[in-house]
Design an enzyme around this catalytic site. Structure first.
Site, mmCIF file in Angstrom:
data_model
loop_
_atom_site.group_PDB
_atom_site.id
_atom_site.type_symbol
_atom_site.label_atom_id
_atom_site.label_comp_id
_atom_site.label_asym_id
_atom_site.label_seq_id
_atom_site.Cartn_x
_atom_site.Cartn_y
_atom_site.Cartn_z
ATOM 1 N N GLU B 61 20.932 13.510 -21.155
ATOM 2 C CA GLU B 61 19.926 13.719 -22.086
ATOM 3 C C GLU B 61 18.517 13.366 -21.471
ATOM 4 O OE1 GLU B 61 23.004 12.596 -22.924
ATOM 5 O OE2 GLU B 61 23.500 13.908 -24.545
ATOM 6 N N HIS B 130 27.385 9.077 -34.810
ATOM 7 C CA HIS B 130 27.059 10.445 -34.973
ATOM 8 C C HIS B 130 26.788 10.825 -36.342
ATOM 9 C CE1 HIS B 130 29.689 10.168 -31.357
ATOM 10 N NE2 HIS B 130 29.479 11.502 -31.143
#
Ligand SMILES: Cc1ncc(C[n+]2csc(CCOP(=O)(O)OP(=O)(O)O)c2C)c(N)n1
Ligand SMILES: [Mg+2]
Lengths: 351, 325
Positions: B61, B130
């Site tokens: 990321e 999530h």
């Protein structure tokens, strides 16, 4: 010494690029004297910054690169004007040697209106995009992925630019280093990673916290790259290494990772005397100071003492004039506090 | 002519529109190219624009966002996908310290025209790592524009506007909205950042919502109407820039304001909205501003628990009605 001088130094005075091999002594020597000039200017800049810090003109902090000048100078000589430099908070001299005006760099350190970033950056955040100096980054490791992105854009747009990213030994243990190396390798990008291994992080020796002996070079294999270990205090070796890595990038052959062994003569930052380091270690590195050793070598290989004296005197004039100019500049007006957050020039977050 | 498409397909349509128009627009992210995205928002783009402009990345990321930043510095207009907004935490240095501050710290020397797209929010039973609604993280950092559309039409218009914007934008797509559909106009669609939408008008109360809370606010307004309470619903669409004019006008017209926020309670965007209303429309109010939020807890996974945690139409109706009593 390789013969042709491929450097395109921004502040002039070096050999012509692409001079045919081995007519060379002269072109070569001119380029080496130019590198010497950059090292001397860099040293004077840093000594000045230190003096001004102790005198209260430089506020906040300052991380000096005294002792590490050969790396920045050799790379600046090997880079084309539109190549891109990314460096750390220890970045005064990288920015200077790419061609940023010394008076505006000092003004930034002094917090003045004419500072290269208008007083919004400071010592740890010098940027001069017009010189290809794309910023000093103060979060360890952050600029490696950013340099990868600049190289990615260069490759996609076919600009022929190389991104060169300088970082410390400490940065080799942060995730961003590994993410950046891997992405640069799998995308085969024109980026040169340069670890300036000055043996210490802030106070802790790198070897005491790293699983391998050579923090960067020993990791190169993990990304399919050659292990390149060089003497970062030898300007000629640095130049050769820089030139071949940049050439490789320019040919589309992907990234390089260079580990340059060096040493900072002073402490990590500000008035840190660096006295956590063994006295004889400091002494042995100071004996290998890149500047006097290079002077000796140039003298023995054809430069005249007058030439080098002249280089030193000129550098002193340049830095002294820069100090006067920066000192004379006013503080930035409060009206700039809200400028240049957004592209429209302002900082409004609501209508 | 309007055609009915899903919020999911709107993402691909907006990207295709912009990539067709501007060859410097690139898309990178994990699984975005060959697989068409884990939420299937980007299928066919690699085939249409080639594997260089639509590219799969390693699970890195920081490198994804760092690369987008460096590329934006050097002539591209990258769109970088972070698969779940929760993963923004792994590259927050790049976003909050680097991207957000660079134009300011360089006094305008560096421009960063880039978009970070990310799937945000709850409702799909993925649990606490999530499912978060993290718009307020981005809102709290000067230098980031923050967009969170609630309909397919808005998604296309605002994603196009974000890509064309010269400043960095964090674009929150709500994952519970991907399967929802709505009418979308033909032709090139480009909106404007910083414009709220009044999606329903009523004179009794104003409900301010964002993303997946907008359809819930509208559903609540329909129920309230049956009880004789007419609600105005404002869809903020963007948190930065914030359309305070539309907001303050709607608040002043009804005198009663409710925010509906999916984020956990503390420092949610509604707190800022409430503060603005207090400072600037206090004397138009008939009652204190009421914030309806998720509790201040990590989100539980079980459907029964998740549903009871996030604001629902029923909860909105209940709180509004009780306040009016
Ligand atoms: C992510 C992060 N962690 C810690 C720091 C604090 N810090 C600043 S410089 C430094 C040492 C870095 O050492 P090295 O990478 O070897 O570079 P050098 O200063 O020796 O040039 C540390 C720990 C930081 N700026 N960023
Ligand atoms: Mg170090």
């Amino acid at each position: 010494m390789p013969a042709s001088a491929n450097g395109h130094p921004r502040n002039g005075g070096a050999a012509e690029a692409g001079s045919p091999d081995r007519q060379h002594g002269a072109a070569d020597l001119a380029r080496r004297i130019h590198i010497y000039r950059m090292m001397v200017e860099a040293r004077l800049f840093e000594e000045t910054a230190y003096r001004m810090f102790l005198g209260g003109l430089v506020k906040g902090t300052a991380h000096l690169a005294i002792g590490q000048e050969a790396i920045a100078s050799a790379f600046a000589a090997a880079m084309k004007p539109d190549d891109l430099t990314f460096c750390t908070y220890r970045g005064h001299i990288h920015t200077l040697l790419r061609g940023a005006p010394p008076s505006r760099l000092l003004a930034e350190l002094f917090g003045r209106d004419s500072g290269i970033c208008g007083g919004k950056g400071g010592s740890m955040h010098l940027t001069d995009t017009s010189a290809g100096a794309m910023g000093c980054y103060a979060i360890v490791g952050a600029h490696l992925p950013i340099a990868v992105g600049a190289a990615w854009a260069a490759a996609e747009r076919g600009t022929g630019q190389t991104a060169v990213c300088f970082f410390g030994d400490g940065a080799t243990n942060i995730g961003a280093f590994h993410e950046a190396l891997n992405m640069a390798a799998v995308w085969s990008l024109p980026v040169v990673f340069v670890c300036e291994n000055n043996q210490y992080m802030e106070y802790t020796p790198i070897r005491s916290v790293t699983a391998v002996e050579n923090p960067a070079a020993d990791r190169a294999g993990a990304y399919g790259l050659d292990a390149i270990l060089v003497d970062g205090n030898d300007a000629d070796q640095m130049f050769d290494t820089a030139r071949s890595a940049i050439e490789k990038a320019r040919q589309g052959e992907g990234p390089s990772l260079i580990e340059a062994a060096t040493y900072r003569h002073g402490g990590h930052s500000r008035a840190d005397p660096g006295d956590y380091r063994p006295v004889d270690e400091v002494a042995s590195w100071k004996a290998r100071d890149p500047i006097p050793t290079y002077r000796e070598r140039l003298l023995s290989e054809g430069a005249s003492a007058e030439q080098l004296d002249d280089v030193e005197a000129t550098a002193e004039e340049v830095i002294n004039a820069a100090v006067e100019e920066a000192r004379a500049a006013p503080a930035p007006p409060a009206s700039v506090i809200g400028t240049n957050l957004w592209a429209d020039g302002g900082s409004a977050w609501r209508n | 002519m309007a055609e009915l498409i899903t919020y999911r397909d709107a993402v691909g349509r907006a990207l295709a529109q912009e990539m067709e128009r501007d060859e410097t627009v690139y898309l990178i992210g994990e699984d975005v190219a060959a697989a068409g995205g884990v939420f299937k928002t980007t299928p066919g783009l690699r085939e249409r624009f080639g594997p260089r402009r639509v590219r799969d990345t390693p699970i890195s990321e920081e490198a994804i966002i760092g690369a987008a930043m460096g590329a934006a510095m050097n002539g591209l207009r990258p769109v970088a996908e972070i698969m779940f907004s929760d993963f923004l935490a792994t590259c927050w240095d790049m976003i909050a310290n680097q991207i957000a501050k660079t134009r300011y710290m360089t006094d305008g020397q560096v421009e960063l025209p880039l978009v970070i797209r990310t799937a945000n929010g709850a409702g799909v039973r993925f649990g606490a790592q999530h499912s978060q609604s993290l718009e307020n993280w981005a809102m709290a950092v000067p230098g980031l524009k923050v967009v969170a559309p609630s309909t397919p039409q808005d998604l296309i218009e605002l994603l196009a506007a974000s890509i064309r914007d010269p400043d960095p934008v964090v674009f929150f797509e709500h994952k519970a909205l991907y399967p929802t559909s709505g009418p979308v106009d033909d032709g090139e669609l480009v909106g404007e950042l910083g414009k709220a939408a009044v999606v329903r008008t009523g004179g009794d109360v104003t409900i301010v919502a964002l993303a997946a809370m907008v359809p819930k606010a509208v559903a609540a307004a329909e129920i309230l109407a049956l009880q004789g309470v007419e609600a105005t619903v404002v869809d903020l669409r963007c948190l930065v820039p914030l359309d305070t004019q539309t907001l303050l006008k709607a608040c002043s017209q009804t005198g009663r304001v409710f925010t509906v926020e999916e984020n956990p309670r503390l420092c949610g965007w509604g707190a800022e909205i409430s503060s603005i209303i207090m400072e600037e429309a206090f004397f138009d109010l008939d009652q204190p501003v009421v914030r309806i939020t998720t509790d201040h807890i990590p989100l539980p996974s079980a459907d029964a628990l998740e549903d009871a945690t996030i604001p629902s139409a029923e909860r909105i109706v209940d709180i509004v009605s009780r306040t009016l009593d």
